[in-house]
Design a protein around this motif. Sequence first.
Motif, PDB file in Angstrom:
ATOM      1  N   GLU A   1      35.129  51.363  45.770  1.00 50.33           N
ATOM      2  CA  GLU A   1      35.524  51.864  44.384  1.00 50.33           C
ATOM      3  C   GLU A   1      36.938  51.258  43.967  1.00 50.33           C
ATOM      4  OE1 GLU A   1      36.680  56.209  42.438  1.00 50.33           O
ATOM      5  OE2 GLU A   1      35.638  56.116  44.282  1.00 50.33           O
ATOM      6  N   GLU A   2      37.652  51.049  45.223  1.00 47.66           N
ATOM      7  CA  GLU A   2      39.029  50.222  44.699  1.00 47.66           C
ATOM      8  C   GLU A   2      38.759  48.750  44.986  1.00 47.66           C
ATOM      9  OE1 GLU A   2      42.111  52.468  46.754  1.00 47.66           O
ATOM     10  OE2 GLU A   2      42.376  53.700  45.122  1.00 47.66           O
ATOM     11  N   SER A   3      38.369  48.202  43.987  1.00 44.29           N
ATOM     12  CA  SER A   3      38.211  46.734  44.215  1.00 44.29           C
ATOM     13  C   SER A   3      38.679  45.894  43.005  1.00 44.29           C
ATOM     14  CB  SER A   3      36.695  46.541  44.455  1.00 44.29           C
ATOM     15  OG  SER A   3      35.767  46.794  43.456  1.00 44.29           O
ATOM     16  N   ILE A   4      38.829  44.834  42.861  1.00 44.86           N
ATOM     17  CA  ILE A   4      39.391  43.930  42.001  1.00 44.86           C
ATOM     18  C   ILE A   4      38.139  42.631  41.855  1.00 44.86           C
ATOM     19  CG2 ILE A   4      40.876  42.404  40.882  1.00 44.86           C
ATOM     20  CD1 ILE A   4      42.984  43.845  42.349  1.00 44.86           C
ATOM     21  N   ARG A   5      37.499  42.811  40.671  1.00 48.57           N
ATOM     22  CA  ARG A   5      36.644  41.775  40.361  1.00 48.57           C
ATOM     23  C   ARG A   5      36.909  40.494  39.552  1.00 48.57           C
ATOM     24  NH1 ARG A   5      31.201  45.217  38.920  1.00 48.57           N
ATOM     25  NH2 ARG A   5      31.591  47.014  40.479  1.00 48.57           N
ATOM     26  N   LEU A   6      36.066  39.493  39.462  1.00 46.68           N
ATOM     27  CA  LEU A   6      36.481  38.271  38.713  1.00 46.68           C
ATOM     28  C   LEU A   6      35.252  38.108  37.638  1.00 46.68           C
ATOM     29  CD1 LEU A   6      37.863  35.448  38.102  1.00 46.68           C
ATOM     30  CD2 LEU A   6      36.539  34.511  39.922  1.00 46.68           C
TER      31      LEU A   6
ATOM     32  N   SER B   1      41.960  32.895  27.414  1.00 45.28           N
ATOM     33  CA  SER B   1      42.940  34.115  27.998  1.00 45.28           C
ATOM     34  C   SER B   1      42.573  34.463  29.573  1.00 45.28           C
ATOM     35  CB  SER B   1      42.837  35.220  27.219  1.00 45.28           C
ATOM     36  OG  SER B   1      41.498  35.815  27.311  1.00 45.28           O
ATOM     37  N   VAL B   2      43.681  34.705  30.193  1.00 45.46           N
ATOM     38  CA  VAL B   2      43.354  35.313  31.621  1.00 45.46           C
ATOM     39  C   VAL B   2      43.961  36.791  31.676  1.00 45.46           C
ATOM     40  CG1 VAL B   2      43.826  34.882  34.136  1.00 45.46           C
ATOM     41  CG2 VAL B   2      43.478  33.020  32.355  1.00 45.46           C
ATOM     42  N   GLU B   3      43.460  37.633  32.001  1.00 43.48           N
ATOM     43  CA  GLU B   3      43.999  39.144  32.134  1.00 43.48           C
ATOM     44  C   GLU B   3      43.392  40.014  33.139  1.00 43.48           C
ATOM     45  OE1 GLU B   3      43.648  40.747  27.488  1.00 43.48           O
ATOM     46  OE2 GLU B   3      41.807  39.620  27.964  1.00 43.48           O
TER      47      GLU B   3
ATOM     48  N   VAL C   1      39.772  38.736  34.318  1.00 44.53           N
ATOM     49  CA  VAL C   1      38.989  38.509  33.109  1.00 44.53           C
ATOM     50  C   VAL C   1      39.426  37.077  32.371  1.00 44.53           C
ATOM     51  CG1 VAL C   1      37.570  38.967  30.958  1.00 44.53           C
ATOM     52  CG2 VAL C   1      38.241  40.766  32.510  1.00 44.53           C
ATOM     53  N   VAL C   2      38.581  36.003  32.450  1.00 48.67           N
ATOM     54  CA  VAL C   2      38.887  34.774  31.933  1.00 48.67           C
ATOM     55  C   VAL C   2      37.965  34.616  30.945  1.00 48.67           C
ATOM     56  CG1 VAL C   2      39.085  32.340  32.404  1.00 48.67           C
ATOM     57  CG2 VAL C   2      39.578  34.020  34.300  1.00 48.67           C
ATOM     58  N   THR C   3      38.630  34.321  29.624  1.00 49.18           N
ATOM     59  CA  THR C   3      37.799  34.238  28.527  1.00 49.18           C
ATOM     60  C   THR C   3      37.801  32.783  27.995  1.00 49.18           C
ATOM     61  OG1 THR C   3      37.905  36.759  28.008  1.00 49.18           O
ATOM     62  CG2 THR C   3      37.066  34.866  26.297  1.00 49.18           C
ATOM     63  N   LEU C   4      36.886  32.101  27.810  1.00 49.20           N
ATOM     64  CA  LEU C   4      36.999  30.657  27.532  1.00 49.20           C
ATOM     65  C   LEU C   4      36.570  30.560  25.883  1.00 49.20           C
ATOM     66  CD1 LEU C   4      35.556  29.084  30.775  1.00 49.20           C
ATOM     67  CD2 LEU C   4      38.075  29.571  30.224  1.00 49.20           C
TER      68      LEU C   4
END
Length: 205
Positions: free
Chosen positions: A38-43, A111-113, A138-141
């Motif tokens: 549950e406590e994780s960080i995604r890409l 953007s990189v957030e 979150v990388v938005t190109l």
Amino acid sequence: MNRRVKLYIIMVLSILILSWETQQMLPVEAGDQHFIPEESIRLRILANSNAPLDQTVKRNIRDAVNTQITTWVEHLQDVDDAREIIGANMADLNEIVAGELEAAGSNEPFSVELRETAFPTKLYGSRLYPAGDYEAVVVTLGDGKGDNWWCVLFPPLCFLDFSNSDAKAHEAEGENSTGEDDAEEVQVSFFIVDVFTNLWDKITS
């Protein structure tokens, strides 16, 4: 064969088929090698478009960002520590993305957030990951309208490419992204209806 017997046969078959379908799709549990805590960080990386160059750039950025973040978090045990070190090094991630875009001859904005973002339901093999808002880099190109890619940075699970699994979106995305998420909206299967229709035709013929 009277009508009551026919209906009984159909009802029994429906229960058997539904039971079989349910067993094929299991929620992921702790201890499973594909378990996402549950406590994780995604890409998550959203490509500018589905043009071959944009997709290549997306994959190059995926590899570079994942490699860098893995060196930061691979020995960490606590998600707060991972969040802190990623947040403190966002400038480095921006440099990585800018460098990959420059190498590809692209000047598109990005953007990189580090934030919560909506993920659709994912079916990885027979394991079901529920839709929801999850913390992610979150990388938005560019326009961010191409096929996107995601994995789990912490704990490091990016060797599992969840984006290549079957999926279906249960909720609208927080961003107006298209592409893979739209493609992931699998149509409802009419398998059971087809079976019953064929069976009924045989019984009544």
